[in-house]
Design a protein around this motif. Structure first.
Motif, mmCIF file in Angstrom:
data_model
loop_
_atom_site.group_PDB
_atom_site.id
_atom_site.type_symbol
_atom_site.label_atom_id
_atom_site.label_comp_id
_atom_site.label_asym_id
_atom_site.label_seq_id
_atom_site.Cartn_x
_atom_site.Cartn_y
_atom_site.Cartn_z
ATOM 1 N N UNK A 1 13.903 0.725 -5.436
ATOM 2 C CA UNK A 1 12.918 -0.197 -4.864
ATOM 3 C C UNK A 1 11.527 0.401 -4.782
ATOM 4 N N UNK A 2 11.411 1.720 -4.920
ATOM 5 C CA UNK A 2 10.117 2.392 -4.846
ATOM 6 C C UNK A 2 9.676 2.721 -6.267
ATOM 7 N N UNK A 3 8.622 2.049 -6.773
ATOM 8 C CA UNK A 3 8.251 2.212 -8.187
ATOM 9 C C UNK A 3 8.005 3.661 -8.615
ATOM 10 N N UNK A 4 7.284 4.423 -7.822
ATOM 11 C CA UNK A 4 6.997 5.811 -8.214
ATOM 12 C C UNK A 4 8.267 6.652 -8.243
ATOM 13 N N UNK A 5 9.132 6.470 -7.248
ATOM 14 C CA UNK A 5 10.383 7.226 -7.225
ATOM 15 C C UNK A 5 11.304 6.793 -8.354
ATOM 16 N N UNK A 6 11.318 5.499 -8.663
ATOM 17 C CA UNK A 6 12.150 5.013 -9.762
ATOM 18 C C UNK A 6 11.692 5.628 -11.081
ATOM 19 N N UNK A 7 10.385 5.696 -11.291
ATOM 20 C CA UNK A 7 9.851 6.291 -12.514
ATOM 21 C C UNK A 7 10.202 7.780 -12.584
ATOM 22 N N UNK A 8 10.052 8.479 -11.448
ATOM 23 C CA UNK A 8 10.404 9.905 -11.422
ATOM 24 C C UNK A 8 11.898 10.118 -11.631
ATOM 25 N N UNK A 9 12.706 9.234 -11.068
ATOM 26 C CA UNK A 9 14.149 9.319 -11.255
ATOM 27 C C UNK A 9 14.536 9.162 -12.714
ATOM 28 N N UNK A 10 13.897 8.217 -13.392
ATOM 29 C CA UNK A 10 14.169 8.017 -14.823
ATOM 30 C C UNK A 10 13.710 9.225 -15.635
ATOM 31 N N UNK A 11 12.563 9.776 -15.286
ATOM 32 C CA UNK A 11 12.056 10.959 -15.975
ATOM 33 C C UNK A 11 12.995 12.147 -15.777
ATOM 34 N N UNK A 12 13.468 12.330 -14.544
ATOM 35 C CA UNK A 12 14.388 13.436 -14.262
ATOM 36 C C UNK A 12 15.698 13.259 -15.033
ATOM 37 N N UNK A 13 16.199 12.032 -15.091
ATOM 38 C CA UNK A 13 17.432 11.774 -15.838
ATOM 39 C C UNK A 13 17.220 12.051 -17.326
ATOM 40 N N UNK A 14 16.059 11.655 -17.857
ATOM 41 C CA UNK A 14 15.765 11.898 -19.267
ATOM 42 C C UNK A 14 15.670 13.394 -19.557
ATOM 43 N N UNK A 15 15.044 14.150 -18.641
ATOM 44 C CA UNK A 15 14.946 15.603 -18.834
ATOM 45 C C UNK A 15 16.312 16.279 -18.748
ATOM 46 N N UNK A 16 17.177 15.799 -17.846
ATOM 47 C CA UNK A 16 18.542 16.343 -17.762
ATOM 48 C C UNK A 16 19.296 16.077 -19.064
#
Length: 145
Positions: free
Chosen positions: A12-27
């Motif tokens: 629900x938090x746009x910035x956290x959602x974007x960071x979460x997707x980035x972290x998943x992509x880096x993993x």
């Protein structure tokens, strides 16, 4: 807090959602990189991102960096087999610790007044020696600051 609650908050938090997707992509990128490496090189480097069609890899060892550069063609083939199409690998030297590694905080090395007094009285009882001179230097520096 329950993990589903955290996940829904992040979504629900746009910035956290974007960071979460980035972290998943880096993993996922790191997993693909590790799967493409020979066993003796696993864990010695980290995929840190991409620039165009180039995979950027960091390592703290110049020997590992040289080996990765020598193996670039083989690694590109392995990466393609693992589903990552890149045209080059850029190896960077990581002078500091890699981001996921914790740095040890500096310890507080201040001496209290009672410790300084104990060192002072001990140094007065010593004959002239390098130890006595070292204690005097230590005391002078500690009492200055």
């Amino acid at each position: 807090m329950h993990s589903r609650k955290i996940a829904s908050f992040i979504d629900r938090t746009p910035n956290l959602a974007r960071l979460g997707k980035l972290a998943a992509a880096l993993r996922e990128l790191q997993k693909t990189w590790n799967d493409s490496l020979p066993d003796e090189l696993k864990g010695l480097s980290e995929a840190v991102g991409g620039e165009g069609g180039t995979l950027v890899v960091a390592t703290r060892s110049s020997a590992v960096a040289a080996k990765l550069r020598q193996m670039e063609t083989r690694l590109l083939i392995n990466l393609a087999k693992n589903g990552l199409e890149v045209s080059a690998i850029k190896v960077r030297m990581q002078v500091e610790l890699l981001p996921h590694q914790a740095k040890n905080p500096k310890r507080n090395l201040e001496l209290g007044e009672s410790a300084l007094n104990a060192f002072s009285s001990a140094s007065e009882q010593l004959p002239d020696s390098p130890l006595k001179q070292a204690l005097h230097t230590l005391l002078a520096k500690r009492r200055q600051s």
